[in-house]
Design an enzyme around this catalytic site. Sequence first.
Site, PDB file in Angstrom:
ATOM      1  N   HIS A   1       0.386 -11.958   1.408  1.00 19.62           N
ATOM      2  CA  HIS A   1      -0.582 -11.145   0.662  1.00 19.62           C
ATOM      3  C   HIS A   1      -1.229 -11.915  -0.492  1.00 19.62           C
ATOM      4  CE1 HIS A   1      -1.447  -6.637  -0.277  1.00 19.62           C
ATOM      5  NE2 HIS A   1      -2.469  -7.393  -0.580  1.00 19.62           N
TER       6      HIS A   1
ATOM      7  N   TYR B   1       0.815  -1.209   0.000  1.00 17.98           N
ATOM      8  CA  TYR B   1       0.000   0.000   0.000  1.00 17.98           C
ATOM      9  C   TYR B   1       0.855   1.269   0.000  1.00 17.98           C
ATOM     10  CZ  TYR B   1      -3.639  -3.338   1.430  1.00 17.98           C
ATOM     11  OH  TYR B   1      -4.489  -4.413   1.508  1.00 17.98           O
TER      12      TYR B   1
ATOM     13  N   LYS C   1       1.243  -7.102   5.591  1.00 20.44           N
ATOM     14  CA  LYS C   1       1.315  -8.264   4.702  1.00 20.44           C
ATOM     15  C   LYS C   1       2.670  -8.372   4.003  1.00 20.44           C
ATOM     16  CE  LYS C   1      -3.617  -7.556   3.799  1.00 20.44           C
ATOM     17  NZ  LYS C   1      -3.726  -6.150   4.257  1.00 20.44           N
TER      18      LYS C   1
END
Length: 322
Positions: free
Chosen positions: A111, A49, A78
């Site tokens: 992930h 992210y 993750k």
Amino acid sequence: MTATLQLNDGGAMPTVGFGLWKIPQDVCADQVYNAIKTGYRLLDGACDYGNEKQVGQGIKRAIDEGIVKRSDLFVTTKLWNTYHAKENVRPAFERSLNDMGLEYIDLYLIHFPISLAYVPFDKRYPPGFFFDDAGKEVRTEKSPMHETWAAMEELVQSGQAKHIGISNFNAQLIMDLLRYAKIQPAVLQIEHHPYYVQQDLIDYCEEQKIKVTAYSSFGPTSYVELDTIYSKDTPPLLEHDLIKQIADKHGKTTGQVLLRWATQRGVAVIPKSNNPQRLQANLECTEFDLTQDDLKQLSGLDQDRKFNAPEQYGIPLRGLFA
């Protein structure tokens, strides 16, 4: 009081969390702080992210102001695909840990169940799906999942990760993982909404005592700005006539109905909003009950329609993920 789910290793995870995907760096710290101030205790992030430093800043501000203690929070992040090789798992974990300024992570997830070629931190971070800077080559590598999982288990044994889990795994992959896992995954995170129910997978996880967290609870809404095909062709769940009817009947918003459809069935949710009223409303989604007929009708909207599909972003990885 925060509603929680009991994990298979004796811990507890908040049922409603604040998702950190697609929150820009320039507003992320404030949004994390505001979420904590509103009452959120689960923060769901990821290396991919690209905002972990800002997440840490928001957490630190809330702790410094006495709103929470670190032990009050449940922080998830993750492991990205390029760090699956056993020698890369700990450095990737520690990069996330250091970027957020934390001493431990509550939940560390794999992930995606695919191993991509390593991209050094100083070359590009987070690296995304592509091996090259031009964004043309997706290069896989031969790191078996049993080695990745063993490296994840070492993080628990060292006390740096309280729990470990998986994301976007289908039942067959989970079944295989359970054959060699010394520490069972505590959580599976998957796309889950009335257009993409995956009930068989959720039932299997329940049998194996693995809790499920839903992402993209509002269906296509999160993907419109990404200009994916399905998001443009699918009616928004938040505006669906059936969901509006159910919301009106209960005096709730359509967003609350969608979140309650998941949480009432034992699935955690991680919505996000920068609107204070919606932020509060999302958090309150466990404070009412839908009828069994409501739940059945909502599940009946299933189209097996997955929006978080890499091929829709122009990434040549088809049909690999739950």
